[in-house]
Design an enzyme around this catalytic site. Structure first.
Site, PDB file in Angstrom:
ATOM      1  N   HIS A 101      -7.531  -5.744  -0.030  1.00 21.00           N
ATOM      2  CA  HIS A 101      -6.337  -4.913   0.148  1.00 21.00           C
ATOM      3  C   HIS A 101      -5.451  -5.453   1.269  1.00 21.00           C
ATOM      4  O   HIS A 101      -4.236  -5.564   1.108  1.00 21.00           O
ATOM      5  CB  HIS A 101      -6.756  -3.477   0.461  1.00 21.00           C
ATOM      6  CG  HIS A 101      -5.613  -2.523   0.550  1.00 21.00           C
ATOM      7  ND1 HIS A 101      -4.820  -2.204  -0.534  1.00 21.00           N
ATOM      8  CD2 HIS A 101      -5.113  -1.804   1.589  1.00 21.00           C
ATOM      9  CE1 HIS A 101      -3.900  -1.327  -0.181  1.00 21.00           C
ATOM     10  NE2 HIS A 101      -4.050  -1.078   1.106  1.00 21.00           N
TER      11      HIS A 101
ATOM     12  N   ASP B 223      -9.577  -5.408  -4.473  1.00 20.76           N
ATOM     13  CA  ASP B 223      -9.019  -4.386  -3.570  1.00 20.76           C
ATOM     14  C   ASP B 223      -9.931  -3.166  -3.597  1.00 20.76           C
ATOM     15  O   ASP B 223     -10.020  -2.467  -4.610  1.00 20.76           O
ATOM     16  CB  ASP B 223      -7.608  -4.027  -4.020  1.00 20.76           C
ATOM     17  CG  ASP B 223      -6.860  -3.154  -3.021  1.00 20.76           C
ATOM     18  OD1 ASP B 223      -7.501  -2.334  -2.344  1.00 20.76           O
ATOM     19  OD2 ASP B 223      -5.623  -3.290  -2.937  1.00 20.76           O
TER      20      ASP B 223
ATOM     21  N   SER C 233       0.826  -1.197   0.000  1.00 17.40           N
ATOM     22  CA  SER C 233       0.000   0.000   0.000  1.00 17.40           C
ATOM     23  C   SER C 233       0.868   1.259   0.000  1.00 17.40           C
ATOM     24  O   SER C 233       1.653   1.475  -0.918  1.00 17.40           O
ATOM     25  CB  SER C 233      -0.958  -0.054   1.193  1.00 17.40           C
ATOM     26  OG  SER C 233      -1.966   0.913   1.079  1.00 17.40           O
TER      27      SER C 233
END
Length: 272
Positions: A252, A223, A95
């Site tokens: 995610h 995601d 991320s």
């Protein structure tokens, strides 16, 4: 606990497990290095030196008023690398950490980075614009900021639903959700607020173009936090030596069956 102190006086906490070729793990928002514990052990068990730090404003590192931006995050990582005298580095970023890894590699990693792996990473740029119509509207990020300010504790509990795909039926334990909340609550309010701009509005396009080392790009097909169309599907077109793997139905957050499959692929990439 081990720390380095950066040139601006910020204390950066880090873990350093095992020995061998170094792998540096960069965590996502709102987490810290504890999010990578399973992968740190996997790396150290397989003959690598596994290193993970808490980004400034997160976890056990200093909660600074200034410097909660991607350039400073990458510079902090560079100071950690210098302090530990690391070379032939493998970078792994999830991320926001994927953005940090990419910027570090492009701006500070020449001759020092061997390969990069990202998972659910924010590059090239998250926010929607005329040139990035697949992006996420700024109003979504404004909502994140409002949630952090209004009731950060409940906000993180609620956010775990989409982070781990629980609202789409992905199987994640209550303990995993509790851990997400726990790590989020260790982050300082100013760092939490500022980092939203850092991960959503930073443009990594030129950083990606500058990379010439192998990069493994992993992304969950479901995601909801960093939608794949504006992220991995664009990133693979910008890098010179990339491999994209999409995990169908994966969220995610790195957990459950997605984590098990991803870790097998990461180990194979590290050893290749």
């Amino acid at each position: 606990m081990p720390y380095i102190t950066t040139t601006d006086g910020t204390e950066i906490f880090y873990k350093d497990w095992g020995s061998g070729q170094p792998i540096i793990f960069s965590h996502g928002w709102p987490l810290n290095s504890d999010a990578w514990d399973v992968e740190l052990k996997l790396a150290a068990d397989n003959g690598f030196r596994a290193i993970a730090h808490d980004r400034r404003g997160h976890g056990r590192s200093s909660q600074t008023w200034l410097g909660n931006d991607m350039d400073t995050y990458a510079a902090d990582l560079a100071e950690l690398v210098d302090a530990l005298n690391l070379s032939d580095i493998i970078l792994v970023g999830h991320s926001t950490g994927g953005g940090e890894a990419v910027r570090f590699a492009a701006q500070h990693g020449a001759g020092r980075v061997a390969k990069i792996a990202t998972a659910g990473a924010v590059p090239p740029v998250m926010v929607k614009s005329e040139t990035n119509p697949e992006g996420t509207p700024i109003e979504v990020f404004d909502g994140l900021r409002a949630g952090v300010l209004a009731d950060r504790s409940q906000f993180f509990k609620d956010l775990s639903e989409s982070f781990f795909g629980i609202n789409h039926g992905f199987d994640v334990s209550p303990g995993q959700r509790d851990q997400f909340w726990r790590l989020g609550m260790q982050m300082g309010l100013k760092g939490a607020y500022d980092c939203i701009k850092a991960f959503s509005e930073t443009d990594f396009t030129e950083d990606l173009k500058a990379l010439d080392v192998p990069i493994f790009i992993a992304h969950g097909g479901d995601d909801q936090i960093v939608p794949i169309a504006a992220a991995a599907e664009k990133t693979i077109k910008l890098v010179k030596n990339g491999t994209l793997k999409v995990y169908p139905g994966a969220p995610h957050g790195i957990a459950g069956a997605y984590q098990q499959e991803l870790d097998k692929d990461l180990l194979e990439f590290w050893q290749s």
